[in-house]
Design a protein around this motif. Structure first.
Motif, mmCIF file in Angstrom:
data_model
loop_
_atom_site.group_PDB
_atom_site.id
_atom_site.type_symbol
_atom_site.label_atom_id
_atom_site.label_comp_id
_atom_site.label_asym_id
_atom_site.label_seq_id
_atom_site.Cartn_x
_atom_site.Cartn_y
_atom_site.Cartn_z
ATOM 1 N N GLY A 122 5.809 -10.066 -4.963
ATOM 2 C CA GLY A 122 4.855 -9.945 -6.054
ATOM 3 C C GLY A 122 4.946 -8.588 -6.734
ATOM 4 O O GLY A 122 5.745 -7.738 -6.352
ATOM 5 N N ALA A 123 4.104 -8.390 -7.731
ATOM 6 C CA ALA A 123 4.067 -7.096 -8.392
ATOM 7 C C ALA A 123 3.353 -6.115 -7.469
ATOM 8 O O ALA A 123 2.359 -6.450 -6.848
ATOM 9 N N ARG A 124 3.884 -4.882 -7.358
ATOM 10 C CA ARG A 124 3.289 -3.929 -6.446
ATOM 11 C C ARG A 124 2.217 -3.117 -7.167
ATOM 12 O O ARG A 124 2.251 -2.961 -8.376
ATOM 13 N N GLY A 125 1.279 -2.610 -6.391
ATOM 14 C CA GLY A 125 0.276 -1.739 -6.980
ATOM 15 C C GLY A 125 -0.859 -2.506 -7.639
ATOM 16 O O GLY A 125 -1.882 -1.933 -7.971
ATOM 17 N N GLU A 126 -0.673 -3.800 -7.796
ATOM 18 C CA GLU A 126 -1.746 -4.609 -8.348
ATOM 19 C C GLU A 126 -2.831 -4.726 -7.278
ATOM 20 O O GLU A 126 -2.543 -4.830 -6.097
ATOM 21 N N ARG A 127 -4.081 -4.685 -7.695
ATOM 22 C CA ARG A 127 -5.145 -4.801 -6.706
ATOM 23 C C ARG A 127 -5.223 -6.211 -6.167
ATOM 24 O O ARG A 127 -5.050 -7.180 -6.903
ATOM 25 N N SER B 262 9.000 2.552 -1.839
ATOM 26 C CA SER B 262 8.607 1.185 -1.529
ATOM 27 C C SER B 262 9.329 0.170 -2.422
ATOM 28 O O SER B 262 9.876 -0.824 -1.947
ATOM 29 N N GLU B 263 9.346 0.447 -3.712
ATOM 30 C CA GLU B 263 9.965 -0.473 -4.673
ATOM 31 C C GLU B 263 11.457 -0.643 -4.381
ATOM 32 O O GLU B 263 11.973 -1.756 -4.299
ATOM 33 N N ILE C 204 0.786 -1.226 0.000
ATOM 34 C CA ILE C 204 0.000 0.000 0.000
ATOM 35 C C ILE C 204 0.822 1.282 0.000
ATOM 36 O O ILE C 204 0.295 2.334 -0.302
ATOM 37 N N SER C 205 2.112 1.207 0.331
ATOM 38 C CA SER C 205 2.850 2.450 0.543
ATOM 39 C C SER C 205 3.617 2.914 -0.695
ATOM 40 O O SER C 205 4.080 2.107 -1.491
ATOM 41 N N ASP C 206 3.753 4.250 -0.804
ATOM 42 C CA ASP C 206 4.622 4.810 -1.826
ATOM 43 C C ASP C 206 6.046 4.876 -1.292
ATOM 44 O O ASP C 206 7.002 4.588 -1.984
ATOM 45 N N ARG C 207 6.137 5.328 -0.028
ATOM 46 C CA ARG C 207 7.445 5.350 0.612
ATOM 47 C C ARG C 207 7.348 4.637 1.949
ATOM 48 O O ARG C 207 6.295 4.602 2.566
ATOM 49 N N VAL C 208 8.471 4.074 2.382
ATOM 50 C CA VAL C 208 8.469 3.282 3.604
ATOM 51 C C VAL C 208 9.620 3.733 4.503
ATOM 52 O O VAL C 208 10.732 3.968 4.019
ATOM 53 N N GLY C 209 9.328 3.869 5.785
ATOM 54 C CA GLY C 209 10.362 4.125 6.772
ATOM 55 C C GLY C 209 10.470 2.926 7.702
ATOM 56 O O GLY C 209 9.455 2.401 8.143
ATOM 57 N N ILE D 49 -3.478 -12.330 -0.402
ATOM 58 C CA ILE D 49 -2.310 -11.952 0.405
ATOM 59 C C ILE D 49 -1.370 -11.102 -0.431
ATOM 60 O O ILE D 49 -0.948 -11.515 -1.505
ATOM 61 N N PRO D 50 -1.027 -9.898 0.061
ATOM 62 C CA PRO D 50 0.020 -9.161 -0.648
ATOM 63 C C PRO D 50 1.343 -9.906 -0.458
ATOM 64 O O PRO D 50 1.660 -10.326 0.651
ATOM 65 N N ARG D 51 2.072 -10.097 -1.541
ATOM 66 C CA ARG D 51 3.314 -10.845 -1.421
ATOM 67 C C ARG D 51 4.516 -9.930 -1.468
ATOM 68 O O ARG D 51 4.532 -8.950 -2.198
#
Lengths: 381, 332
Positions: free
Chosen positions: B266-271, A254-255, A236-241, B261-263
């Motif tokens: 996994g690919a991010r931002g995918e619903r 995040s990436e 869910i996050s764009d940035r993470v601390g 489950i978010p992995r």
């Protein structure tokens, strides 16, 4: 992304909603039989600086006792910071008193972990939702309020009939939706969500995560999400601390953070998260950390993590506390040897677990109760 | 298959009775077996009956108010037919159990050393002094630093991870052949969880103990279990070897769980694709599949006829009228 020379803002463009500068929360430890003397301090949050941009989701992760919940509460002044300041949309919150602080609070709302204990069991959903609106003078017109409540409920995915029901009549996921709707009633800019999904079953957890994403789009919200589940935060996050023992040890997009963690603690933390895929699990290499979290009442000198760090180097790590500095563009790390570790010039070594006196940590030893927080034990919500 | 099994659970049924309420079947015809040195997982969300299953195996359900049916055969003996005292003899010696919350499973006013050595005194008849020495060895084995000093300490002086280690040491004191771990890491932080899971994996490898791991966390299952049973509303809906289960989940519920489950990788931002509704939606049901009200694959027959457990793939079992079809299977 524009690069600026200011040390803390290199990744953040102009539109900063919350600017946390050197925030400190030190809880006194009281002792003595007759006299209530202060015999020490729990350094729950010890000098954290971060910025949250308007419209983004900032994730705060760390294990129990790292101070993430206290930081979230201190940002709203739900616990009084003992040092540093929080600037919310240009206003220094620490300078506000009484009515002006109360009015500012409309713009910053909180969603709690346990939806059952954060909703009054004797209030109907309608009364729960109207309470905040009334306090901020948003409940002027009966018909308008009724429409607004119905709209809100439908945006969080509950039927209008829910208004007349009581919290116990709902399932955990539905209760969390009510908690979110309550935060939204006063049209806030910032929502601080403290473990919003960790009390929910996985299938329901995903529903709430999706809901939060939809609401962010719909209402242009800024989120600060505090969680211990790294996979959820990444999603869910764009940035993470990442926090460890009261301080930020790493902050990045995040990436980038998950692809290339630079701090040894972040590396260990990420490698410890189980992945629901046996093929991946069989291949993964775990960095097993030895021992437990040291007591925040007596944090180790130098780098807070040096007692458990597999990459620890003599001298400097034990004596000098590393500053959070930019190592890669947009990635800030508090480690003296981040570059050397990344390049493989320093190899991890065996760490002998040091004894951690759980008794000494007292109220902070909440690890058995799951992701609880310091503030819950010390001051209550 | 069952001739090799250490533990053979057949048609285990647990029904709770309450005055003025209709009897509630928490576990409904659960069957599985465990071979020595193997790890079997029981996975499901809250209320699926996974913990009640383990309590029934251990004979820890209250005598009043709960009816247990079926059989639990451990090395040829049906544990359900044993008397309370005979079962007490078995527990701690042949069967060990680790619970979720180590603080509430340890006695707060008895030192760690005494709690561990008590098991050795009770089941192996060791004198106190010898038992204490062995207790220190056990604590050392489960990775508690400075075990001799820890012997005289009390549970509140230990951290969560150390408490869980102490509990594992107690469960292992008599080298049980079967260890049941009920959410052993749920109350712990991830880095501590990784330590405990590594410890459990090592124990199974080194001692040949059979392990039943009960958890809601599919990630934990993926790393540790040889075979996985997915439970839903008191029934096993799918059983498979772990690689097969995660690569090709056949039951829509398993499939839904994995998709929600978010992995980390996994690919991010995918619903996320959550399972709609919640577990409460299907209790009580009278006929048909318990998952039907939440199932994206539900057919008319699902609401009328209870699906039977049928063989599916190598070593797999499935309880579904309309399972998920994986495209690579069709082409292969």
């Amino acid at each position: 992304m524009t690069e600026s020379t200011e040390p803390t803002s290199s990744t953040v463009d102009g539109d900063v909603l919350v600017d946390v500068q050197g925030l400190e929360v030190h809880f006194p430890i009281k002792g003595g039989l007759v006299l209530d003397r202060t015999i020490g301090h729990v350094l729950a949050v010890d000098g954290v600086s971060l910025r949250v941009t308007r419209g983004e989701t900032y994730g705060l992760v760390g294990e129990s006792g790292c101070g993430k919940s206290t930081l979230g509460r201190a940002m709203l002044r739900l616990v009084e910071p003992t040092g540093g300041r929080v600037v919310f949309d240009g206003t220094d919150l620490s300078a506000l008193r009484g009515e002006s602080l109360r009015r500012m609070r409309r713009r910053m709302q909180m969603v709690f972990q346990d939806p059952l204990s954060s909703l009054d069991p004797r209030q109907s959903v309608e009364s729960i939702l109207v309470e905040g609106m009334r306090a901020h003078g948003l409940d002027r017109d009966r018909a308008a309020t009724a429409t607004r409540l119905r709209e809100l409920l439908s945006s969080v995915g509950l039927p209008a009939s829910a208004l007349r029901k009581y919290p116990h009549e709902f399932s955990g996921g539905q209760r969390q939706r009510i908690g979110i709707a309550r935060a939204l009633t006063v049209r806030p800019d910032l929502i601080i969500a403290d473990e919003p999904v960790s009390a929910l079953d996985v299938s329901v957890q995903a529903q709430v995560i999706n809901l939060m994403a939809d609401l962010q789009q719909e209402f242009g919200l800024t989120y600060l999400v505090i969680a211990h589940d790294l996979a959820v935060v990444r999603h869910i996050s764009d940035r993470v601390g990442v926090m460890y023992l009261g301080g930020l040890v790493e902050e990045a997009g995040s990436e980038a953070l998950y692809a290339d963690p630079l701090h040894p603690y972040t590396r260990a933390l990420l490698s410890a998260v189980p992945v629901p895929d046996p093929a991946v699990e069989d291949r993964r290499e775990r960095i097993l950390l030895a021992g437990d979290l040291p007591s925040p009442a007596a944090p180790p000198p130098g780098c807070r993590f040096h007692t458990r760090c597999p990459w620890r180097q003599p001298e400097r790590c034990d004596t000098e506390r590393p500053e959070l500095r930019e190592v890669l563009p947009g990635q800030r790390v508090a480690c003296h040897y981040a570059e050397d570790i990344r390049a493989g010039r320093i190899q991890p070594h065996e760490v002998r677990p040091e004894l951690v006196e759980a008794g000494a940590t007292g109220p902070l030893d909440t690890s058995a109760a799951g992701p609880a927080s310091v503030t819950e034990i010390l001051g209550g919500p | 298959m069952s001739s090799l099994a250490l533990l053979d659970v057949r048609d285990l049924t647990v029904t709770f009775h309450r005055k003025g309420a209709r009897p509630f079947t928490a576990v409904d015809g659960v069957s599985f077996d465990v071979e020595p040195g193997r790890t079997v997982g029981l996975v499901g969300e809250s209320g699926c009956g996974k913990s009640v299953t383990s309590l029934a195996i251990m004979g820890l359900l209250p005598r009043r108010g709960a009816t247990v049916g079926g059989s639990v055969t451990f090395e040829g003996t049906d544990l359900l037919t044993l008397s309370a005292s005979a079962m007490r003899e078995r527990r701690g010696r042949d069967l060990g159990m680790v619970f979720q919350d180590p603080l509430s499973s340890l006695n707060p006013v008895v030192s760690i050393g005494l709690q561990v050595s008590e098991v050795l005194e009770r089941h192996r008849g060791l004198p106190r002094k010898k038992a204490m020495v062995e207790a220190a060895d056990l604590l050392d084995k489960v990775g508690i630093p400075d075990p001799r000093r820890r012997l005289s300490e009390y549970p509140h002086q230990l951290s969560g991870g150390m408490r869980q280690r102490a509990l594992i040491a107690m469960a292992l004191a008599c080298r049980p052949r079967l260890l049941i771990a009920d959410e052993p890491t749920t109350a712990l932080d991830v880095t501590i969880q990784a330590q405990i899971l590594a410890l459990l994996a090592e124990l199974v490898r080194d001692t040949g103990t059979a392990l039943i791991l009960i958890t809601h966390d599919l990630g934990v299952v993926a790393g540790l279990c040889d075979e996985v049973n997915v439970l839903y509303a008191g029934r096993v809906v799918e059983r498979a070897e772990r690689h097969a289960l995660f690569a090709r989940p056949r039951h829509p519920y398993t499939n839904g769980l994995l998709a929600s489950i978010p992995r980390l990788d996994g690919a991010r931002g995918e619903r996320l694709r959550p399972v709609r509704g919640s577990v409460n939606d299907n209790i009580p049901w009278r006929s048909g599949c318990a998952f039907a009200p939440r199932c994206p694959n539900a057919l008319d027959v699902c609401r009328l006829v209870t699906p039977e457990m049928v063989a599916d793939g190598p070593g797999g079992l499935l309880r579904c009228h309309n399972p998920v079809v994986h495209t690579e299977e069709v082409t292969a």
